[in-house]
Design a protein around this motif. Structure first.
Motif, mmCIF file in Angstrom:
data_model
loop_
_atom_site.group_PDB
_atom_site.id
_atom_site.type_symbol
_atom_site.label_atom_id
_atom_site.label_comp_id
_atom_site.label_asym_id
_atom_site.label_seq_id
_atom_site.Cartn_x
_atom_site.Cartn_y
_atom_site.Cartn_z
ATOM 1 N N LEU A 54 0.764 -1.325 0.081
ATOM 2 C CA LEU A 54 0.131 0.147 -0.200
ATOM 3 C C LEU A 54 0.944 1.316 0.108
ATOM 4 N N SER A 55 1.776 1.143 0.853
ATOM 5 C CA SER A 55 2.569 2.158 0.999
ATOM 6 C C SER A 55 3.636 2.531 -0.347
ATOM 7 N N ALA A 56 3.952 1.570 -1.149
ATOM 8 C CA ALA A 56 4.800 1.764 -2.390
ATOM 9 C C ALA A 56 3.792 2.355 -3.617
ATOM 10 N N VAL A 57 2.309 1.964 -3.376
ATOM 11 C CA VAL A 57 1.427 2.513 -4.582
ATOM 12 C C VAL A 57 1.034 3.805 -4.070
ATOM 13 N N LEU A 58 0.846 4.186 -2.926
ATOM 14 C CA LEU A 58 0.484 5.520 -2.583
ATOM 15 C C LEU A 58 1.574 6.568 -2.694
ATOM 16 N N ARG A 59 2.782 6.075 -2.501
ATOM 17 C CA ARG A 59 4.006 6.939 -2.825
ATOM 18 C C ARG A 59 4.196 7.225 -4.271
ATOM 19 N N LEU A 60 4.060 6.082 -4.882
ATOM 20 C CA LEU A 60 4.134 6.437 -6.734
ATOM 21 C C LEU A 60 3.019 7.411 -6.721
ATOM 22 N N ALA A 61 1.862 7.199 -6.537
ATOM 23 C CA ALA A 61 0.825 8.034 -6.817
ATOM 24 C C ALA A 61 0.979 9.787 -6.445
ATOM 25 N N HIS A 62 1.632 9.908 -4.957
ATOM 26 C CA HIS A 62 2.062 10.999 -4.511
ATOM 27 C C HIS A 62 2.887 11.751 -5.282
ATOM 28 N N VAL A 97 0.373 8.629 -12.909
ATOM 29 C CA VAL A 97 0.664 7.709 -12.984
ATOM 30 C C VAL A 97 -0.520 6.718 -13.452
ATOM 31 N N SER A 98 -0.550 5.710 -14.220
ATOM 32 C CA SER A 98 -1.572 4.779 -14.525
ATOM 33 C C SER A 98 -1.274 3.414 -13.785
ATOM 34 N N ARG A 99 -2.503 2.682 -13.920
ATOM 35 C CA ARG A 99 -2.215 1.081 -13.198
ATOM 36 C C ARG A 99 -1.346 0.449 -13.887
ATOM 37 N N SER A 100 -1.212 0.622 -15.018
ATOM 38 C CA SER A 100 -0.183 -0.109 -15.892
ATOM 39 C C SER A 100 0.987 0.402 -15.542
ATOM 40 N N LEU A 135 -4.970 -3.234 -4.457
ATOM 41 C CA LEU A 135 -4.417 -2.235 -3.681
ATOM 42 C C LEU A 135 -4.969 -0.700 -3.871
ATOM 43 N N VAL A 136 -5.092 -0.612 -5.062
ATOM 44 C CA VAL A 136 -5.659 0.951 -5.601
ATOM 45 C C VAL A 136 -7.038 1.147 -5.054
ATOM 46 N N GLY A 137 -7.914 -0.267 -4.966
ATOM 47 C CA GLY A 137 -9.225 -0.272 -4.574
ATOM 48 C C GLY A 137 -9.257 0.184 -3.177
ATOM 49 N N GLU A 138 -8.238 -0.428 -2.593
ATOM 50 C CA GLU A 138 -8.185 -0.292 -0.872
ATOM 51 C C GLU A 138 -7.825 1.185 -0.801
ATOM 52 N N LEU A 139 -6.931 1.735 -1.211
ATOM 53 C CA LEU A 139 -6.450 3.312 -1.057
ATOM 54 C C LEU A 139 -7.643 3.922 -1.432
ATOM 55 N N ALA A 140 -8.284 3.706 -2.556
ATOM 56 C CA ALA A 140 -9.492 4.532 -2.684
ATOM 57 C C ALA A 140 -10.664 4.508 -1.540
ATOM 58 N N GLU A 141 -10.891 3.444 -0.955
ATOM 59 C CA GLU A 141 -11.726 3.152 0.032
ATOM 60 C C GLU A 141 -11.276 4.005 1.075
ATOM 61 N N LEU A 142 -10.137 4.202 1.326
ATOM 62 C CA LEU A 142 -9.518 4.876 2.691
ATOM 63 C C LEU A 142 -9.436 6.235 2.113
ATOM 64 N N GLY A 143 -9.888 6.723 1.106
ATOM 65 C CA GLY A 143 -9.997 8.045 0.494
ATOM 66 C C GLY A 143 -8.704 8.700 0.379
ATOM 67 N N LEU A 144 -7.775 7.868 -0.050
ATOM 68 C CA LEU A 144 -6.191 8.352 -0.390
ATOM 69 C C LEU A 144 -5.853 8.496 -1.741
ATOM 70 N N PRO A 177 -6.630 3.051 -16.128
ATOM 71 C CA PRO A 177 -6.901 4.170 -15.505
ATOM 72 C C PRO A 177 -5.716 4.949 -14.778
ATOM 73 N N ILE A 178 -6.028 6.334 -14.560
ATOM 74 C CA ILE A 178 -4.830 7.212 -13.826
ATOM 75 C C ILE A 178 -5.328 7.094 -12.242
ATOM 76 N N VAL A 179 -4.329 7.026 -11.368
ATOM 77 C CA VAL A 179 -4.337 6.614 -10.285
ATOM 78 C C VAL A 179 -3.793 8.104 -9.504
ATOM 79 N N ALA A 180 -4.614 8.859 -8.884
ATOM 80 C CA ALA A 180 -4.111 10.222 -8.513
ATOM 81 C C ALA A 180 -4.441 10.276 -7.114
ATOM 82 N N PRO A 181 -3.397 11.087 -6.245
ATOM 83 C CA PRO A 181 -3.770 11.303 -4.769
ATOM 84 C C PRO A 181 -5.223 12.093 -4.766
ATOM 85 N N HIS A 182 -5.877 11.741 -3.691
ATOM 86 C CA HIS A 182 -7.078 12.447 -3.306
ATOM 87 C C HIS A 182 -6.788 13.989 -3.156
#
Length: 392
Positions: free
Chosen positions: A16-24, A29-32, A48-57, A74-79
């Motif tokens: 989770l940390s690795a994915v959130l850090r990359l989006a930050h 950044v895209s899912r691929s 992991l992206v789904g969980e971070l989205a549920e956390l509102g991050l 899809p693009i994954v961006a910080p909330h």
């Protein structure tokens, strides 16, 4: 560069940390791309992206598919509602800003204050936090406060051991801010935080070994990135380039060090030769670069000569890929293009000098505030599911 992920459930926090850090670090950044950069498979990244989205991050969005072949990722961006309070006390002011994940400075408040005490600073910040929270979106959430201090700050507890230009000694700044605001707070050296910000979001992106030197109203500080990681030192005090030996003339700087770089390379001397008493970073830069007065040119050349001596030592000892100059040091560099490089080339060892390049900081006046916000975001980035945010 983030550490590679691991699909084992026991290291879910790490992933989770690795994915959130990359989006930050890269809000486009895209899912691929996340799959490629973490080494995890697509289904794990989706979970992991789904969980971070549920956390509102994070939030997901469809990319511009006009130039793509096949189904776009899809693009994954910080909330946009996850925010930090960034603080930078200086000898003439205290600046407080609201900063979002992704390094976006959303709003800043600058309160003029001559030599603010610790008590003054805490009071100013507490009032500004109330104002910023009132103006924030209702859905916004705060992670805490990060303070960039022009001085030596103990890494373990945010105590300002010595800030000579402010006259602070053994000040429990982080604890006082927690008491005054009710928000988590952390403090560190301003230039070290600036180095981290430039490494993540600015001129240092993609460089594993860089040196950052900043010049501000409170003197000269610096930060070191080696092997892609900040070098803090045993107590968090590394990077005090302003107090290194650079001149043989008599005199001591604000810390009591004799012959230091800060004796010769000073913002106040530039203000004097420009005929002004005060200016923010952007105004000083514009005036310095716009002046053709001989006295200004002479002072720029004089200060660059001493800065060159210090950088010769830095390059010979640390062998960086990049030297980034911020604050009025960046203005000095820009005022005489190529001159600093020539001065250093004439003194440094040829082999390490051939491997280094010089750059001005890219984040401008946002730099220290972005760095301070990184300090506040750090616990969340390390443990996305385990750190609670506070409604703004």
């Amino acid at each position: 560069m983030p550490r590679r992920g691991n699909s084992n459930d026991l290291v879910r926090r790490h992933n989770l940390s690795a994915v959130l850090r990359l989006a930050h670090h890269d809000p486009s950044v895209s899912r691929s791309q996340l799959t490629k950069q973490t080494g995890l498979n697509r289904s794990t990244i989706a979970a992991l992206v789904g969980e971070l989205a549920e956390l509102g991050l994070v939030v997901e969005s469809d990319p511009d598919g006009s130039r793509q072949v096949g189904r776009p990722s899809p693009i994954v961006a910080p909330h946009p509602g996850v925010l930090a309070i960034a603080v930078n006390p200086e000898v003439d002011s205290v600046t407080i800003a609201l900063v979002g994940l992704g390094g976006r400075v959303l709003r800043r408040i600058r309160r003029e204050a001559t030599m603010p005490t610790v008590v003054d600073t805490v009071s100013i910040v507490a009032d500004a936090v109330v104002e910023l929270r009132a103006d924030a979106e209702r859905s916004a959430r705060l992670v805490g406060i990060g303070v960039a201090v022009p001085g030596l700050v103990r890494a373990s507890d945010g105590v300002v051991r010595f800030a000579p230009h402010l006259g602070w000694t053994d000040a429990p700044l982080a604890r006082l801010l927690v008491d005054a605001t009710g928000l988590p707070a952390a403090a560190a050296n301003d230039a070290g935080l600036g180095a981290n910000a430039e490494h993540i979001f600015g001129a240092g992106r993609g460089h594993s070994d860089m040196i950052y030197l900043n010049g501000g109203a409170s003197g000269i500080g610096g930060g070191i990135i080696a092997g892609g990681r900040p070098i803090r030192g045993a107590g968090g005090y590394a990077g005090e380039f302003g107090h290194t030996l650079a001149t043989s003339r008599d005199g001591r700087d604000a810390s009591g060090a004799p012959g230091s770089l800060e004796l010769e390379v000073r913002r106040s001397l530039l203000l004097d030769v420009l005929g002004i008493t005060t200016a923010d970073a952007d105004e000083l830069d514009a005036r310095l670069l716009g002046s053709d007065a001989p006295a200004v040119r002479v002072e720029v050349e004089r200060q660059l000569a001493f800065l060159g001596v210090a950088l010769r030592n830095v390059i010979d000892i640390l062998n960086p890929q990049l030297v980034v100059l911020g604050g009025f040091l960046g203005s000095l560099h820009a005022a005489a293009p190529g001159r600093l490089e020539a001065l250093v080339a004439d003194q440094a060892l040829a082999v390490p000098f051939d491997e280094v390049r010089f750059s001005r900081a890219e984040l401008g006046s946002d730099l220290v505030l972005v760095g301070a916000a990184e300090l506040a975001f750090a616990p969340l980035l390390d443990n996305p599911a385990g750190v609670e945010t506070v409604p703004a």
